[in-house]
Scaffold this active site. Structure first.
Site, PDB file in Angstrom:
ATOM      1  N   ASP A 230       0.873  -1.158   0.000  1.00 35.05           N
ATOM      2  CA  ASP A 230       0.000   0.000   0.000  1.00 35.05           C
ATOM      3  C   ASP A 230       0.916   1.215   0.000  1.00 35.05           C
ATOM      4  O   ASP A 230       2.088   1.127   0.369  1.00 35.05           O
ATOM      5  CB  ASP A 230      -0.923  -0.005   1.219  1.00 35.05           C
ATOM      6  CG  ASP A 230      -2.183   0.836   1.002  1.00 35.05           C
ATOM      7  OD1 ASP A 230      -2.175   1.692   0.100  1.00 35.05           O
ATOM      8  OD2 ASP A 230      -3.155   0.633   1.740  1.00 35.05           O
ATOM      9  N   TRP A 231       0.396   2.346  -0.409  1.00 37.64           N
ATOM     10  CA  TRP A 231       1.246   3.510  -0.652  1.00 37.64           C
ATOM     11  C   TRP A 231       1.880   4.005   0.657  1.00 37.64           C
ATOM     12  O   TRP A 231       1.204   4.559   1.514  1.00 37.64           O
ATOM     13  CB  TRP A 231       0.424   4.606  -1.317  1.00 37.64           C
ATOM     14  CG  TRP A 231       0.458   4.571  -2.820  1.00 37.64           C
ATOM     15  CD1 TRP A 231       0.690   5.642  -3.632  1.00 37.64           C
ATOM     16  CD2 TRP A 231       0.273   3.456  -3.704  1.00 37.64           C
ATOM     17  NE1 TRP A 231       0.663   5.253  -4.963  1.00 37.64           N
ATOM     18  CE2 TRP A 231       0.422   3.923  -5.031  1.00 37.64           C
ATOM     19  CE3 TRP A 231       0.032   2.100  -3.512  1.00 37.64           C
ATOM     20  CZ2 TRP A 231       0.310   3.093  -6.154  1.00 37.64           C
ATOM     21  CZ3 TRP A 231      -0.082   1.270  -4.618  1.00 37.64           C
ATOM     22  CH2 TRP A 231       0.060   1.766  -5.916  1.00 37.64           C
TER      23      TRP A 231
END
Length: 632
Positions: A230-231
């Protein structure tokens, strides 16, 4: 693209390390000298959020117009694998037009608590239903040569301290509840990517978690794709690569590429591990490149029509006393509620879609019942955190001559958003007050709800009909109008339990935990597995949903298979439409362990099928349960 092994042999160590992180917010790195292109990935999951300008991961900056399909909570309520596959294929088509190689979704996190702020993005409290719907979504998208990212793996069931919280969970709960949906989707659909979550699981960050990313996902389930963070979810870059997390997103000058190089040169990280990661990344780039080399245009009107059909099948008729719905022909109707002209049709955060068009319930009902038969009033303010007595009185006045009153209410944007969990299950006070006062003044009141997760309904016994519309996307209002007017027979069923009150939920005393840990004390007893096991009354049970027609089941037969490699049990049943209108029924099969050596829930969903029947029509439904359906 050339042979992947040959390409890797021509790369420098720095180039290989560089491929393991993004170029920027949405693009992967390419290597021009080797003719390796840079491809784009972008947010989903119920629409394409491609940002042409400044990039962000929370839906702040505008994106290109795209079809906003119903959110996951509504798609799951369709219980329709084929329909979800069609939605996925449409998403893939829009990616093809916009030259996006991977769309980030779907989300397969279990709805442990109704308070999770992103529940609208997730399918169900049940792992089997979650896996089946996620599988269909993935297969649909990837049928177009576009990749998916199954997220957020794993045990990410809250927004509170999601970056750092440590989910403490026992092995049975992990395997039977929180991983099982991912397992179904991975084994059958093979998503191009799986996105690791931010949180820790039993003390180890997801990105570093070898048990989850390599041992289970790759070795046990046979995932052929790659793991992307995930970012901003990367913790220890060399350790994560060893654990099986190939791609770090977004790209940033954080020194992690150099750490990979240093780890290889020092002997801390085997270059073979890096090569394996690069091979998986190149495999994804090659597939995307092949698709995106061809220009494509989708039909936005066809996608809007599909979104309307999906929203209609995802709407759930919760209550319909006296068959008040569908609306009587030529009835005088009062439509009350600001949502009717200013719809809430999606959640807030990284999934925020810029819709290609947007229906509203008032305009759609005018088309179906005529302006002369419809009056309107706002009834509440935009935020509706306090009742506006003047607006409520205006609504009462507008409804005075009506034969039927429709109150359109639910949850406002601030109640459901990425990054924040709800603190209660109540609707905004302005919405609740409006419903209660309208119900006191009228005998025929329909409540239509727009929300992504369950709400308490202190007025449930005071109104005649309740239609749960969830967050139906850009065509959701048209779908609701179709159901209210009888153009469409509702066929959705709940993919989650609506408890009577928050305190009834099994995670109530341990959600959201903190500040460092959250303990999954209820173990496998999530949702209906708990409510049914302890005989806890609920507002509306998992799998509930009414129709404008009736169905009859007969000739139920169970056959135990002799072939050890085939189905363990085959279930056959006849289903007949005994009503006067065409409709769809969802046959649900649950198992119960009569004599178990360990604690087991009272029942568990292990099969379902949706069938469409004309009045008087009968069909045979066959469902096969494998041995896994009876295992723990």
């Amino acid at each position: 693209m050339k042979d992947i092994k040959e390409l890797i042999s021509k790369m420098t160590l720095e180039e290989k390390a560089g491929l393991c992180s993004g170029l920027n917010f949405w693009y992967l790195k390419g290597i021009p000298r080797l003719e390796i292109p840079s491809i784009m990935v972008t947010d989903g999951p119920h629409g394409l959020r491609k940002q042409a300008g400044d990039a962000d991961h929370v839906g702040l900056n505008e994106s290109v117009p795209a079809t906003c399909f119903p959110t996951a909570s509504a798609l799951a309520a369709t219980w329709n694998r084929d329909l979800v596959h069609q939605v996925g294929a449409a998403l893939g088509e829009e990616c093809r037009q916009e030259k996006v190689g991977v769309i980030l979704g779907p989300g397969a996190n279990i709805k442990r608590s109704p308070l999770c702020g992103r529940n609208f993005e997730y399918f169900s409290e049940d792992p089997y239903l979650t896996g089946e719907i996620a599988k269909s979504h993935i297969n649909g998208v990837q049928s177009q040569g576009i990749g998916t990212s199954l997220k957020h793996y794993a045990v990410n069931n809250q927004e509170y301290r999601r970056m750092t919280i440590d989910a403490i969970i026992d092995e049975r709960a992990l395997r039977e509840i929180y991983l099982a949906g991912y397992e179904i989707a991975v084994k059958v659909a093979q998503p191009w990517t799986v996105m690791c979550s931010y949180n820790k699981i039993n003390g180890t960050y997801a990105s570093d978690n070898k048990k989850l990313m390599r041992d289970i996902l790759k070795d046990e389930w046979g995932h052929q794709g790659l793991v992307v963070t995930d970012w901003g979810a990367m913790n220890d870059r060399p350790l994560a690569l060893e654990a099986g997390t190939e791609l770090e997103m977004p790209g940033s000058p954080n020194g992690n590429d150099a750490k990979i190089v240093a780890a290889v040169r020092s002997g801390q990280l085997a270059e073979a591990v890096l090569d394996q990661a690069v091979a998986r990344i190149l495999g994804m780039i090659a597939k995307a490149e092949q698709t995106l080399a061809k220009d494509f245009s989708y039909d936005p009107n066809a996608h809007h029509a599909l979104a309307r059909r999906a929203a209609a099948e995802g709407a759930v008729l919760l209550k319909n006393e006296g068959q008040l719905l569908p609306l009587p022909e030529n009835a005088k109707v009062a439509l009350i509620g600001r949502f009717a002209k200013h719809p809430r049709y999606q959640g807030a955060g990284s999934s925020l879609i810029n819709p290609s068009q947007l229906d509203n319930l008032y305009a759609e009902l005018v088309k179906l019942v005529g302006a002369a038969n419809l009056t309107y009033a706002d009834g509440y303010t935009e935020k509706a955190d306090a009742a506006d007595e003047a607006l409520i009185q205006e609504a009462l006045n507008a409804a005075r001559a009506a034969e039927v009153v429709i109150v359109y209410a639910g949850l406002t944007d601030i109640y459901e958003t990425e990054g924040l969990d709800r603190i209660h299950m109540q609707m905004p006070p302005g919405h609740t007050a409006l419903i209660q006062k309208m119900a006191a003044a009228h005998k025929k009141v329909v409540v239509v709800l727009s929300n992504g997760s369950p709400v308490e309904m202190p007025w449930v016994n005071d109104v005649q009909s309740i239609l749960e519309g969830y967050l139906g996307g850009q065509a959701g209002a048209g779908a609701l109008a179709d159901i209210l007017s009888g153009q469409v027979n509702p066929s959705g069923k709940l993919a989650e339990t609506f408890p009577l009150k928050l305190a009834d939920n099994p995670s109530y005393r341990s959600f959201p935990g903190g500040p460092a840990t959250v303990e999954y004390r209820e173990s496998i007893y999530v949702g209906y597995r708990y409510y049914d096991s302890v005989a806890q009354d609920v507002l509306f049970p998992f799998g509930h949903g009414l129709s404008y027609t009736s169905f009859e089941y007969s000739q139920l037969k169970l056959n135990q298979a002799q072939n050890p490699d085939g189905a363990a049990v085959t279930v056959r049943v006849k289903v007949k439409n005994t009503g006067k209108v065409a409709g769809q029924e969802i046959v649900q099969v649950y198992v119960h362990d009569v004599q178990s050596s360990v604690f087991r829930p009272a029942k568990e969903l292990k099969g379902f099928a949706k069938v469409a029947l004309k009045p008087g029509e009968e069909t045979d439904v066959t469902l096969e349960l494998d041995r896994r359906a009876f295992a723990f």
